[in-house]
Structure formats: structure tokens, C-alpha cells
Design a protein around this motif. Structure first.
Motif, short mmCIF file in Angstrom:
data_model
loop_
_atom_site.label_atom_id
_atom_site.label_comp_id
_atom_site.label_asym_id
_atom_site.label_seq_id
_atom_site.Cartn_x
_atom_site.Cartn_y
_atom_site.Cartn_z
N GLU A 167 -9.49 0.08 5.76
CA GLU A 167 -9.33 1.32 5.01
C GLU A 167 -8.97 1.07 3.55
O GLU A 167 -9.11 1.95 2.69
CB GLU A 167 -8.28 2.22 5.65
CG GLU A 167 -6.84 1.70 5.62
CD GLU A 167 -6.52 0.78 6.80
OE1 GLU A 167 -5.31 0.62 7.08
OE2 GLU A 167 -7.45 0.24 7.41
N HIS A 168 -8.51 -0.14 3.26
CA HIS A 168 -8.13 -0.49 1.88
C HIS A 168 -9.17 -1.39 1.21
O HIS A 168 -8.95 -1.83 0.07
CB HIS A 168 -6.77 -1.18 1.86
CG HIS A 168 -5.64 -0.29 2.30
ND1 HIS A 168 -5.30 0.86 1.62
CD2 HIS A 168 -4.80 -0.37 3.37
CE1 HIS A 168 -4.27 1.45 2.25
NE2 HIS A 168 -3.95 0.72 3.30
N ASP A 177 -12.38 -2.53 -0.88
CA ASP A 177 -13.11 -1.96 -2.01
C ASP A 177 -13.91 -3.09 -2.65
O ASP A 177 -13.43 -4.23 -2.73
CB ASP A 177 -12.13 -1.36 -3.02
CG ASP A 177 -12.81 -0.38 -3.96
OD1 ASP A 177 -13.72 -0.81 -4.70
OD2 ASP A 177 -12.43 0.80 -3.97
N ALA A 237 0.83 -1.21 0.00
CA ALA A 237 0.00 0.00 0.00
C ALA A 237 0.86 1.26 0.00
O ALA A 237 0.57 2.24 -0.71
CB ALA A 237 -0.93 -0.01 1.21
N ALA A 243 -9.43 -7.64 3.45
CA ALA A 243 -9.16 -6.45 4.27
C ALA A 243 -9.64 -6.66 5.70
O ALA A 243 -8.95 -6.30 6.66
CB ALA A 243 -9.85 -5.23 3.65
N ASP A 256 -3.20 3.12 -7.68
CA ASP A 256 -4.32 2.78 -6.83
C ASP A 256 -4.05 1.42 -6.16
O ASP A 256 -3.39 0.55 -6.75
CB ASP A 256 -5.61 2.72 -7.66
CG ASP A 256 -6.85 2.81 -6.81
OD1 ASP A 256 -6.73 3.22 -5.64
OD2 ASP A 256 -7.93 2.46 -7.30
N PHE A 257 -4.58 1.24 -4.97
CA PHE A 257 -4.37 0.00 -4.22
C PHE A 257 -5.66 -0.36 -3.50
O PHE A 257 -6.28 0.49 -2.87
CB PHE A 257 -3.26 0.18 -3.19
CG PHE A 257 -3.05 -1.02 -2.29
CD1 PHE A 257 -2.25 -2.07 -2.68
CD2 PHE A 257 -3.69 -1.10 -1.04
CE1 PHE A 257 -2.07 -3.18 -1.85
CE2 PHE A 257 -3.52 -2.20 -0.22
CZ PHE A 257 -2.71 -3.24 -0.63
N TRP A 258 -6.09 -1.62 -3.64
CA TRP A 258 -7.27 -2.07 -2.90
C TRP A 258 -7.23 -3.57 -2.63
O TRP A 258 -6.45 -4.30 -3.24
CB TRP A 258 -8.55 -1.67 -3.63
CG TRP A 258 -8.94 -2.50 -4.82
CD1 TRP A 258 -9.78 -3.57 -4.86
CD2 TRP A 258 -8.52 -2.29 -6.18
NE1 TRP A 258 -9.92 -4.04 -6.13
CE2 TRP A 258 -9.16 -3.27 -6.96
CE3 TRP A 258 -7.67 -1.36 -6.80
CZ2 TRP A 258 -8.97 -3.36 -8.34
CZ3 TRP A 258 -7.49 -1.46 -8.18
CH2 TRP A 258 -8.13 -2.44 -8.92
#
Length: 282
Positions: free
Chosen positions: A47-48, A50, A23, A40, A32-34
Motif C-alpha cells: 500500500e506504500h 510508489d 508511515a 514494499a 507524504d510517505f512512500w
């Protein structure tokens, strides 16, 4: 917006720290990072999270072992997004790098394939259907096996629509070359280079004289029909998929989709095999 999607083993102690490293690298390089919500949540990195599909990423990072790689490939649902395996366990067949190479590997990947620092290793997969309905896609194998402990199940194998034989066995494995070192190997199946395209049919604990694996051309279609009153189960890459009754048919055909792994340098499959089994030069 694309970038890096991360899939992680939920029970590796170091997974959270390495996910945070990825991250940070992405933030520093405007990528972008998810992570999928379940990953998660498991790593306490909400917070990451998605709800975007990982197929929207430029690259999928897999933190874990071969099982996590299989899960990442399954989540891609045939999309051509490359997967980079970061090894957090013992020596695996599919993972590519150790954690200390994470940032350097991401930098190399985003420099582009024209840099000559990486290439794609594409692996064949199988499309699996049950009674004509698509049930999933296998990188390693589809397995039809007994439901009831202590009994064999009777299975009719057809190849290109023609009956081959009835098996009385614990089950039948239909494997890819990648899957030749997974369940099929434990059932005494052959080891096949992942560069090859083939379909393996391996019986599990057959109660009959014919106990050999068949190595078929990838154009040949394998069907397995439950024959008799004993139920069976079908699993795809280790995941239970359906319960089968008398007359139900599982069909396995080579998929037009491939699994695409990022490789740095020359991928020497036979050297990984040698290390895995502790083989010596003499």
C-alpha cells in the motif's frame, strides 16, 4: 509533493514494524510517505509502494545497516537528498540513530536546519568508468579483482595518466575515506577520517614485495588496466558491475556529487571506530 521515502533491509525482522511507525508519523504530520516497489513487496507493505524516485523526497530513511545506507545512496544517483540511517543491526559506521529515536528524529528534521538540532555530514564519492563509459558511483570503493579462483591477476595502475607499477595480486581497491574502514581495511589499508578528502589505492593479497596502500590527493585520477590473459571483474560498493578482459581500463575520479547524511549533535567518528574494535582507553 515531497516527503519521506524509505529504503529498508529486506531480511530484518523488525524492519516492517519500524516502516509502519514512519508511515504513521508522516500521516499524522501531513508528510507524504512512500517506498520503492521492491522494498514494499519485501516487507508486505504494498500500500506504500510508489514508482517515484527517492530523489524526489525531502529525506530518505534507511532502515538497516551500512549496506542499506549504501543502497539508498546508490538509488539517489547523485541527488543531494539527505539520508537518515536507522540502525537495525550491529554497530555501523554510517547509521545515525536507534529505532526508538525515529519519531523524534523526524520531528527534528522537519523543524529545519535553523533549529540547530541537526546538520549534514557530506561524504566524497568516486565516479567510476569502464573504457570511458560511466559505470557507477562509489561511496566506499571500486574493486578490480580476479575472476578465477587460485590465480592472481595482473593489473597496471596509472596515476594522472602516468604508469605507477604492475600489480600481481588478487585485486586492487580504489577507496574513499568512508571506504577506508570497509574492504580496504581488511586488505591492511589505512583508516582515514571521513572528514578528509583522499583517494586510497590498496592492493589485495599482492604477490610482490610492494604491498602498501597509497593515499592520494583527491585531484589525482586512478586508472587500472587489465594486463594479461586472465579476466578480472569490477565491483562498485560490493555490486558486480562488469567483466574485464586484457586492455580494459577502469578509471576512478572524485565525483562532484556527495553522499549527505543527517547527523544530530557532534559526529565522533573515532568513537565509533573505538567501539567497533573494542578498544580501551589504556
Amino acid at each position: 509533493m515531497s516527503g519521506v521515502a524509505l529504503v529498508a533491509h529486506h531480511e530484518r525482522d523488525t524492519a516492517r514494524a519500524h516502516a509502519l511507525r514512519a508511515a504513521v508519523w508522516c500521516a499524522e504530520h501531513q508528510q507524504d510517505f512512500w517506498m520503492p516497489q521492491q522494498d514494499a513487496d519485501a516487507l508486505d507493505l504494498s500500500e506504500h509502494a510508489d514508482d517515484r524516485a527517492i530523489a524526489e523526497a525531502d529525506i530518505v530513511l534507511s532502515l538497516g545497516g551500512d549496506g542499506t545506507m549504501l543502497r539508498a545512496v546508490g538509488m539517489l544517483e547523485g541527488a543531494t537528498v539527505p539520508v537518515l540511517g536507522v540502525n537495525l543491526g550491529s554497530l555501523g559506521y554510517l547509521t545515525e540513530i536507534e529505532p526508538d529515536s525515529l519519531e523524534l528524529s523526524l520531528s527534528s528534521f522537519f523543524a529545519g536546519p535553523e533549529s540547530g538540532e541537526w546538520h549534514i555530514d557530506d561524504r566524497m564519492m568516486l565516479d567510476v568508468s569502464v573504457n570511458g563509459v560511466h559505470a557507477g558511483r562509489a561511496l566506499n570503493e571500486a574493486v578490480v579483482e580476479k575472476s578465477q579462483s587460485g590465480h592472481t591477476v595482473r593489473l597496471l595502475a596509472r596515476i594522472d595518466g602516468e604508469p605507477f607499477t604492475h600489480y600481481a595480486a588478487d585485486g586492487l581497491i580504489v577507496a574513499t575515506p568512508t571506504g577506508s574502514t570497509a574492504y580496504s581495511l581488511s586488505a591492511r589499508g589505512p583508516v582515514v577520517s571521513p572528514r578528509h578528502r583522499a583517494v586510497l589505492l590498496t592492493p589485495v593479497a599482492p604477490h610482490m614485495l610492494f604491498d602498501r596502500s597509497l593515499v592520494l590527493d583527491p585531484s589525482e585520477v586512478v586508472e587500472i588496466e587489465v594486463s594479461g590473459h586472465r579476466r578480472a571483474e569490477v565491483a562498485i560498493d560490493g555490486q558486480p558491475t562488469a567483466t574485464l578482459d586484457d586492455g580494459d581500463v577502469v578509471c576512478c575520479v572524485p565525483s562532484p556529487a556527495t553522499a549527505n547524511f543527517v547527523r544530530f549533535g557532534t559526529y565522533r567518528y573515532h568513537q565509533i571506530l573505538k567501539a567497533k574494535f573494542g578498544l580501551t582507553d589504556r
